[in-house]
Scaffold this motif. Sequence first.
Motif, PDB file in Angstrom:
ATOM      1  N   ARG A  54     -72.710  17.857  32.540  1.00  0.00           N
ATOM      2  CA  ARG A  54     -71.442  17.240  32.149  1.00  0.00           C
ATOM      3  C   ARG A  54     -71.678  15.795  31.694  1.00  0.00           C
ATOM      4  NH1 ARG A  54     -66.164  17.615  35.981  1.00  0.00           N
ATOM      5  NH2 ARG A  54     -64.799  16.377  34.689  1.00  0.00           N
ATOM      6  N   SER A  58     -70.807  14.274  28.016  1.00  0.00           N
ATOM      7  CA  SER A  58     -69.913  13.131  27.760  1.00  0.00           C
ATOM      8  C   SER A  58     -70.688  11.898  27.287  1.00  0.00           C
ATOM      9  CB  SER A  58     -69.057  12.829  28.991  1.00  0.00           C
ATOM     10  OG  SER A  58     -69.878  12.513  30.081  1.00  0.00           O
ATOM     11  N   LYS A  60     -73.085  10.174  28.718  1.00  0.00           N
ATOM     12  CA  LYS A  60     -73.476   9.129  29.679  1.00  0.00           C
ATOM     13  C   LYS A  60     -74.980   9.075  29.870  1.00  0.00           C
ATOM     14  CE  LYS A  60     -69.262   8.974  32.373  1.00  0.00           C
ATOM     15  NZ  LYS A  60     -68.543   9.937  33.182  1.00  0.00           N
ATOM     16  N   SER A 122     -65.799   9.686  56.585  1.00  0.00           N
ATOM     17  CA  SER A 122     -64.565   9.094  56.061  1.00  0.00           C
ATOM     18  C   SER A 122     -63.811   8.346  57.141  1.00  0.00           C
ATOM     19  CB  SER A 122     -63.637  10.208  55.557  1.00  0.00           C
ATOM     20  OG  SER A 122     -64.231  10.940  54.537  1.00  0.00           O
ATOM     21  N   HIS A 143     -70.117   4.586  52.786  1.00  0.00           N
ATOM     22  CA  HIS A 143     -69.020   5.482  52.429  1.00  0.00           C
ATOM     23  C   HIS A 143     -68.752   5.470  50.927  1.00  0.00           C
ATOM     24  CE1 HIS A 143     -64.507   6.570  52.718  1.00  0.00           C
ATOM     25  NE2 HIS A 143     -65.231   7.657  52.707  1.00  0.00           N
ATOM     26  N   PHE A 145     -67.145   7.431  47.293  1.00  0.00           N
ATOM     27  CA  PHE A 145     -65.828   7.958  46.908  1.00  0.00           C
ATOM     28  C   PHE A 145     -65.977   9.076  45.885  1.00  0.00           C
ATOM     29  CE2 PHE A 145     -65.247   4.145  49.126  1.00  0.00           C
ATOM     30  CZ  PHE A 145     -64.089   4.353  49.847  1.00  0.00           C
ATOM     31  N   ASN A 146     -65.056   9.979  45.924  1.00  0.00           N
ATOM     32  CA  ASN A 146     -65.112  11.246  45.211  1.00  0.00           C
ATOM     33  C   ASN A 146     -64.294  11.202  43.918  1.00  0.00           C
ATOM     34  OD1 ASN A 146     -65.242  13.988  44.683  1.00  0.00           O
ATOM     35  ND2 ASN A 146     -63.884  14.615  46.345  1.00  0.00           N
ATOM     36  N   PRO A 147     -64.863  11.535  42.747  1.00  0.00           N
ATOM     37  CA  PRO A 147     -66.233  11.984  42.496  1.00  0.00           C
ATOM     38  C   PRO A 147     -67.219  10.812  42.471  1.00  0.00           C
ATOM     39  CG  PRO A 147     -64.784  12.424  40.570  1.00  0.00           C
ATOM     40  CD  PRO A 147     -63.994  11.618  41.530  1.00  0.00           C
ATOM     41  N   VAL A 150     -68.348   8.944  39.352  1.00  0.00           N
ATOM     42  CA  VAL A 150     -67.301   8.231  38.605  1.00  0.00           C
ATOM     43  C   VAL A 150     -66.825   6.974  39.333  1.00  0.00           C
ATOM     44  CG1 VAL A 150     -64.997   8.430  37.571  1.00  0.00           C
ATOM     45  CG2 VAL A 150     -66.509  10.437  37.639  1.00  0.00           C
ATOM     46  N   LEU A 151     -66.587   7.065  40.633  1.00  0.00           N
ATOM     47  CA  LEU A 151     -65.938   5.948  41.332  1.00  0.00           C
ATOM     48  C   LEU A 151     -66.962   4.895  41.759  1.00  0.00           C
ATOM     49  CD1 LEU A 151     -62.981   7.517  43.299  1.00  0.00           C
ATOM     50  CD2 LEU A 151     -63.160   6.769  40.972  1.00  0.00           C
ATOM     51  N   ASN A 194     -59.572   4.504  53.402  1.00  0.00           N
ATOM     52  CA  ASN A 194     -58.857   5.650  53.985  1.00  0.00           C
ATOM     53  C   ASN A 194     -57.768   5.225  54.968  1.00  0.00           C
ATOM     54  OD1 ASN A 194     -60.089   7.629  52.511  1.00  0.00           O
ATOM     55  ND2 ASN A 194     -61.748   7.918  53.976  1.00  0.00           N
ATOM     56  N   LEU A 197     -55.189   4.911  52.321  1.00  0.00           N
ATOM     57  CA  LEU A 197     -54.962   6.092  51.477  1.00  0.00           C
ATOM     58  C   LEU A 197     -54.450   7.304  52.257  1.00  0.00           C
ATOM     59  CD1 LEU A 197     -55.382   7.504  48.667  1.00  0.00           C
ATOM     60  CD2 LEU A 197     -57.655   8.150  49.491  1.00  0.00           C
ATOM     61  N   MET A 230     -54.241  10.132  39.400  1.00  0.00           N
ATOM     62  CA  MET A 230     -53.998  11.471  39.933  1.00  0.00           C
ATOM     63  C   MET A 230     -52.910  11.340  40.999  1.00  0.00           C
ATOM     64  SD  MET A 230     -57.160  13.409  41.608  1.00  0.00           S
ATOM     65  CE  MET A 230     -57.772  14.570  40.452  1.00  0.00           C
ATOM     66  N   LEU A 235     -54.767  14.918  44.616  1.00  0.00           N
ATOM     67  CA  LEU A 235     -55.878  14.165  45.216  1.00  0.00           C
ATOM     68  C   LEU A 235     -56.251  14.764  46.572  1.00  0.00           C
ATOM     69  CD1 LEU A 235     -57.901  11.898  45.177  1.00  0.00           C
ATOM     70  CD2 LEU A 235     -56.115  10.303  45.878  1.00  0.00           C
ATOM     71  N   VAL A 239     -59.956  16.006  47.506  1.00  0.00           N
ATOM     72  CA  VAL A 239     -60.721  15.580  48.699  1.00  0.00           C
ATOM     73  C   VAL A 239     -61.116  16.813  49.513  1.00  0.00           C
ATOM     74  CG1 VAL A 239     -60.489  14.396  50.933  1.00  0.00           C
ATOM     75  CG2 VAL A 239     -59.693  13.281  48.838  1.00  0.00           C
TER      76      VAL A 239
HETATM   77  N1  CAA Z   1     -68.234  14.628  38.571  1.00  0.00           N
HETATM   78  C1  CAA Z   1     -68.706  13.833  37.606  1.00  0.00           C
HETATM   79  N2  CAA Z   1     -67.948  13.289  36.642  1.00  0.00           N
HETATM   80  C2  CAA Z   1     -66.653  13.603  36.646  1.00  0.00           C
HETATM   81  C3  CAA Z   1     -66.082  14.458  37.615  1.00  0.00           C
HETATM   82  C4  CAA Z   1     -66.934  14.984  38.604  1.00  0.00           C
HETATM   83  N3  CAA Z   1     -66.495  15.791  39.576  1.00  0.00           N
HETATM   84  N4  CAA Z   1     -64.755  14.572  37.361  1.00  0.00           N
HETATM   85  C5  CAA Z   1     -64.505  13.820  36.269  1.00  0.00           C
HETATM   86  N5  CAA Z   1     -65.648  13.241  35.840  1.00  0.00           N
HETATM   87  C6  CAA Z   1     -65.783  12.323  34.714  1.00  0.00           C
HETATM   88  C7  CAA Z   1     -65.648  13.042  33.404  1.00  0.00           C
HETATM   89  O1  CAA Z   1     -66.911  13.487  32.911  1.00  0.00           O
HETATM   90  C8  CAA Z   1     -65.061  11.973  32.517  1.00  0.00           C
HETATM   91  O2  CAA Z   1     -66.094  11.131  32.048  1.00  0.00           O
HETATM   92  P1  CAA Z   1     -66.003  10.476  30.554  1.00  0.00           P
HETATM   93  O3  CAA Z   1     -64.778   9.617  30.577  1.00  0.00           O
HETATM   94  O4  CAA Z   1     -67.294   9.716  30.428  1.00  0.00           O
HETATM   95  O5  CAA Z   1     -65.894  11.645  29.645  1.00  0.00           O
HETATM   96  C9  CAA Z   1     -64.191  11.117  33.464  1.00  0.00           C
HETATM   97  O6  CAA Z   1     -64.707  11.374  34.788  1.00  0.00           O
HETATM   98  C10 CAA Z   1     -62.744  11.513  33.395  1.00  0.00           C
HETATM   99  O7  CAA Z   1     -62.677  12.899  33.640  1.00  0.00           O
HETATM  100  P2  CAA Z   1     -61.621  13.899  33.009  1.00  0.00           P
HETATM  101  O8  CAA Z   1     -61.203  13.414  31.651  1.00  0.00           O
HETATM  102  O9  CAA Z   1     -62.146  15.292  33.126  1.00  0.00           O
HETATM  103  O10 CAA Z   1     -60.427  13.878  34.027  1.00  0.00           O
HETATM  104  P3  CAA Z   1     -59.497  12.712  34.439  1.00  0.00           P
HETATM  105  O11 CAA Z   1     -59.374  11.640  33.428  1.00  0.00           O
HETATM  106  O12 CAA Z   1     -58.300  13.407  34.952  1.00  0.00           O
HETATM  107  O13 CAA Z   1     -60.295  12.075  35.695  1.00  0.00           O
HETATM  108  C11 CAA Z   1     -60.870  11.877  37.941  1.00  0.00           C
HETATM  109  C12 CAA Z   1     -60.646  12.845  36.803  1.00  0.00           C
HETATM  110  C13 CAA Z   1     -62.115  11.043  37.676  1.00  0.00           C
HETATM  111  C14 CAA Z   1     -61.064  12.721  39.187  1.00  0.00           C
HETATM  112  C15 CAA Z   1     -59.614  10.926  38.052  1.00  0.00           C
HETATM  113  O14 CAA Z   1     -58.436  11.696  38.067  1.00  0.00           O
HETATM  114  C16 CAA Z   1     -59.634  10.069  39.303  1.00  0.00           C
HETATM  115  O15 CAA Z   1     -60.319   9.060  39.372  1.00  0.00           O
HETATM  116  N6  CAA Z   1     -58.831  10.480  40.295  1.00  0.00           N
HETATM  117  C17 CAA Z   1     -58.703   9.739  41.571  1.00  0.00           C
HETATM  118  C18 CAA Z   1     -59.877  10.051  42.450  1.00  0.00           C
HETATM  119  C19 CAA Z   1     -59.796   9.306  43.751  1.00  0.00           C
HETATM  120  O16 CAA Z   1     -58.847   8.618  44.097  1.00  0.00           O
HETATM  121  N7  CAA Z   1     -60.852   9.481  44.562  1.00  0.00           N
HETATM  122  C20 CAA Z   1     -60.925   8.915  45.892  1.00  0.00           C
HETATM  123  C21 CAA Z   1     -60.683  10.004  46.882  1.00  0.00           C
HETATM  124  S1  CAA Z   1     -60.706   9.387  48.539  1.00  0.00           S
HETATM  125  C22 CAA Z   1     -62.334   9.359  48.910  1.00  0.00           C
HETATM  126  O17 CAA Z   1     -63.186   9.690  48.150  1.00  0.00           O
HETATM  127  C23 CAA Z   1     -62.678   8.860  50.284  1.00  0.00           C
HETATM  128  C24 CAA Z   1     -62.609   9.815  51.398  1.00  0.00           C
HETATM  129  O18 CAA Z   1     -63.309   9.564  52.378  1.00  0.00           O
HETATM  130  C25 CAA Z   1     -61.719  10.978  51.408  1.00  0.00           C
END
Ligand code: CAA
Length: 287
Positions: A54, A58, A60, A122, A143, A145-147, A150-151, A194, A197, A230, A235, A239
């Motif tokens: 992926r 994209s 990267k 978490s 700790h 963050f998911n994904p 990306v984060l 968290n 959140l 999201m 979300l 998670v």
């Molecule tokens: N792995 C790798 N890359 C990913 C991915 C994954 N699972 N999901 C999305 N991406 C990348 C895509 O490749 C894309 O990259 P480019 O811009 O370079 O093309 C980019 O992220 C955007 O993806 P999409 O266009 O497919 O989808 P989107 O714009 O809807 O984004 C998302 C998806 C990145 C998940 C975004 O919606 C997001 O950031 N959501 C919030 C996530 C969040 O809040 N996470 C924290 C959760 S809490 C936690 O992690 C802590 C805990 O302890 C629970």
Amino acid sequence: MSEVVSRVGVVGAGQMGGGIAEVSARAGADVLVWEATEELAAGGRARILKSLDRAVSSGKITERERDQAAERLKFTTDLADFADRQLVVEAIVENEAVKAEIFGKLDEVVTDPDAVLASNTSSLPIQRIATATKNPGRVLGLHFFNPVPVLPLVEVISSLSTSEAAAARAEQFASEVLGKQVVRATDRSGFIVNALLVPYLLSAIRMYESGFATAEDIDKGMMLGCAHPMGPLKLADLVGLDTVKFIADAMYAEYKEPTYAAPPLLLRLVEAGYVGKKSGRGIYEYP
Ligand code: CAA
Ligand code: NAD
């Protein structure tokens, strides 16, 4: 300070372990991933390779960078193979007893006294995980963050026993090797992110459960009204509803406040096995 970490161990190849292994390999580290069985390891490897593909699609990384990252990733089902690791990040199920057992074993097998043993928990206090080891100074929270690819954030959590050298080494790895932004958090359940959140996610589930609004409208409200990428229900599904419940339970145990209590709908969905995107069904369906 000790040598910059280049040999990483990751315990667990689920969503988070796979992500941590992927970003570490992409950053040039030699990565060894543990899973309980060969079958789980093969599944984890396939998910990481898909994510690397992926990243190529994209733009990267290049195909050559993907192949080099894949070559740096090795898998094992024997924790004893972690003997030479400089940093181990544990990313298995959010369960204190299971994590404590793993840390007890890691402490025995990882020989370098300057190696860092980190948990991606978490919500579980690091102090309690550290007490399962004879060397709590090298145990801390790292700790992600998911994904993970990306984060950009990583929280570094020191317990009362963590040495500053271990915290500094982990922070250096996260920032200089992985290129992540680091914040330091106190060892309280939920840390910074968290703690804020998860009550929000639980409130959204309560709102949906009470019939206040549809799931789609709750999510649309927060995406378009607050510019969140999201909505909270999507979300929670991302998670993992099992993980959301485990986190809520740990935070409720720590603070004893109703805001952290898992709502009945969350319990029912987890009991039914509808744990979110990773299982194909949660609050939403993922065909
Ligand atoms: N792995 C790798 N890359 C990913 C991915 C994954 N699972 N999901 C999305 N991406 C990348 C895509 O490749 C894309 O990259 P480019 O811009 O370079 O093309 C980019 O992220 C955007 O993806 P999409 O266009 O497919 O989808 P989107 O714009 O809807 O984004 C998302 C998806 C990145 C998940 C975004 O919606 C997001 O950031 N959501 C919030 C996530 C969040 O809040 N996470 C924290 C959760 S809490 C936690 O992690 C802590 C805990 O302890 C629970
Ligand atoms: P996951 O369900 O995707 O993966 C769970 C992992 O734990 C798998 O590797 C599985 O094989 C392993 N596992 C399950 N039961 C086990 C047992 N009894 N013994 C040994 N291994 C076992 O979960 P995840 O989302 O990757 O979460 C893993 C950790 O990361 C948890 O501590 C979670 O709280 C934390 N975390 C999750 C997120 C998230 O958004 N999902 C974000 C940050 C941190």
